[in-house]
Write an enzyme that holds these catalytic residues in place. Structure first.
Site, PDB file in Angstrom:
ATOM      1  N   TYR A   1      47.908 109.841 109.222  1.00  0.00           N
ATOM      2  CA  TYR A   1      48.462 108.835 110.137  1.00  0.00           C
ATOM      3  C   TYR A   1      49.883 108.468 109.718  1.00  0.00           C
ATOM      4  O   TYR A   1      50.262 108.591 108.556  1.00  0.00           O
ATOM      5  CB  TYR A   1      47.582 107.585 110.225  1.00  0.00           C
ATOM      6  CG  TYR A   1      47.615 106.655 109.033  1.00  0.00           C
ATOM      7  CD1 TYR A   1      48.545 105.616 108.947  1.00  0.00           C
ATOM      8  CD2 TYR A   1      46.693 106.774 107.995  1.00  0.00           C
ATOM      9  CE1 TYR A   1      48.566 104.744 107.863  1.00  0.00           C
ATOM     10  CE2 TYR A   1      46.705 105.911 106.912  1.00  0.00           C
ATOM     11  CZ  TYR A   1      47.644 104.897 106.851  1.00  0.00           C
ATOM     12  OH  TYR A   1      47.667 104.033 105.780  1.00  0.00           O
ATOM     13  N   CYS A   2      50.661 108.012 110.709  1.00  0.00           N
ATOM     14  CA  CYS A   2      51.983 107.445 110.439  1.00  0.00           C
ATOM     15  C   CYS A   2      51.997 106.040 111.047  1.00  0.00           C
ATOM     16  O   CYS A   2      50.937 105.405 111.105  1.00  0.00           O
ATOM     17  CB  CYS A   2      53.106 108.329 110.977  1.00  0.00           C
ATOM     18  SG  CYS A   2      53.127 108.550 112.756  1.00  0.00           S
ATOM     19  N   PHE A   3      53.134 105.526 111.471  1.00  0.00           N
ATOM     20  CA  PHE A   3      53.151 104.146 111.959  1.00  0.00           C
ATOM     21  C   PHE A   3      52.526 104.007 113.343  1.00  0.00           C
ATOM     22  O   PHE A   3      51.639 103.183 113.562  1.00  0.00           O
ATOM     23  CB  PHE A   3      54.568 103.579 111.974  1.00  0.00           C
ATOM     24  CG  PHE A   3      54.616 102.140 112.420  1.00  0.00           C
ATOM     25  CD1 PHE A   3      53.956 101.155 111.696  1.00  0.00           C
ATOM     26  CD2 PHE A   3      55.280 101.775 113.580  1.00  0.00           C
ATOM     27  CE1 PHE A   3      53.969  99.829 112.108  1.00  0.00           C
ATOM     28  CE2 PHE A   3      55.306 100.457 114.002  1.00  0.00           C
ATOM     29  CZ  PHE A   3      54.652  99.483 113.262  1.00  0.00           C
TER      30      PHE A   3
END
Length: 379
Positions: A97-99
């Site tokens: 995941y990222c932001f």
């Protein structure tokens, strides 16, 4: 697990299976808060992210993406892909995941696929997960009745909760890494507010399968602030309106409990253990013990106005005398003198006064042993 991307409402399954997550945000983002179980394996470091952000602001998305690929290319790219690949080899079920579940996680996913490894990403990234976890706290606080475990300082509330095997328990002090009092700092830093709330949500999700029969989740009666951590408003309102199990122990027992927690089982007590250690380790432990005594003095200064000038001076003198006994004679029992006075002068009046103002409903009152029998009678 299929390679279909993961939605936030599937986080409970990840938590139940202890599936780790790969957080590809920059370290500065990760340090402010992450999803429980995540490990930071960034696609860009803080400096690279800052450069890309500046270009995005001044020149737009296309130029920012171009710079990002230039900064993370060649050997840098190889090293980061190798780190992800190594992590997936150790944790084959891992999720990215990222932001926002946008370019960074998709790029990471694509680069890893080029290296022969496919893993799903979390749709919506950290932002969507964060919203989902906060929603779990809110909904739980509205629908779920709790039992508050209360009692004067030193009665052993935390140990009582941790000893209730098989019962639904939320250990707020463990989540906050703080004992919830002026002297309650742990010897490790507290989490960020975001990490505290995310871990509370995780505990709530994992707790749901343990709630059965007459027993409700048991939670220690904490203040709104646990150190510098603030309880979520709806959760705190639910906790403070809950019926109480009151643990009542005589003063000598409470003094011993506080002594065990704050002296014997702290760096102070550990520095005097007979286990063979090298000189360097002994020096480190002794330095940590002196730091803890210094922190206790600071905590006492912080409450001296509420304690009263003369009583504060009296307790401080006893604390300093106990520290000298530690330094000169490796003696710890003198700490019980200032602990007992602190309970009588400060904590007992404050705690009992707070309960009287709240008009709590007491389900049961007794010793830790008696309270444990009562709880098991509800299951």
């Amino acid at each position: 697990m299929s390679l279909k991307n993961i939605k936030p409402d599937q986080l409970k399954n990840l938590f139940q299976q202890n599936i780790p997550l790969m957080d590809v945000r920059a370290p500065v983002e990760f340090s402010q808060g992450s999803i429980p179980g995540a490990v930071n394996l960034p696609v860009m470091n803080d400096d690279e992210r800052a450069q890309v952000g500046t270009v995005y602001k001044n020149q737009g998305n296309e130029a920012a993406v171009k710079l990002g690929h230039e900064l993370v290319s060649g050997l840098v790219k190889e090293q980061r892909v190798a780190a992800w690949k190594s992590f997936v080899q150790a944790h084959p079920e891992a999720v990215f995941y990222c932001f926002r579940g946008g370019q960074r996680s998709r790029i990471s996913q694509a680069w890893l696929k080029e290296a022969g490894v496919e893993r799903p990403l979390l749709v919506g990234g950290f932002k969507a997960a964060r919203n989902y976890l906060i929603k779990q706290i809110e909904e739980f606080s509205v629908r779920q009745e709790l039992i508050s475990v209360s009692g004067p300082t030193g009665s052993g509330k935390t140990h009582f909760l941790r000893g209730l095997k098989g019962c639904p328990v939320i250990d707020l002090e463990a989540l906050a890494r703080h004992r919830g009092s002026a002297f309650g700092n742990w010897e490790v830093p507290q989490p960020t507010q975001v990490d505290y709330e995310n871990n509370l949500a995780r505990e709530i999700l994992l707790l749901e399968d343990k709630i059965h029969g007459k027993i409700k989740p048991l939670v220690e009666d904490e203040s709104r602030l646990i150190g510098r951590i603030s309880q979520p408003a709806t959760f705190f309102i639910r906790l403070r309106s809950s019926p109480v199990i009151w643990i009542d122990e005589p003063l000598p027992v409470r003094v011993d409990n506080v002594f065990d927690d704050y002296i014997l089982n702290s760096s102070i007590g550990k520095s005097l253990e007979a286990a063979p250690r090298c000189a360097e380790e002994n020096d480190i432990l002794r330095a940590q013990a002196l730091q803890l005594f210094a922190r206790y003095r600071q905590s006492l200064l912080a409450i001296q106005r509420k304690l009263g000038g003369l009583r504060a001076q009296e307790v401080m003198a006893d604390l300093e005398k106990a520290e000298l006994a530690y330094l000169n004679h490796a003696e710890l029992s003198g700490n019980k003198v200032w602990i007992e006075k602190l309970l009588q002068y400060y904590y007992d009046p404050m705690y009992l006064g707070s309960l009287e103002r709240r008009h709590v409903t007491v389900l049961f009152k007794g010793t830790r042993f008696e309270a444990e029998k009562f709880v098991h009678s509800l299951t």
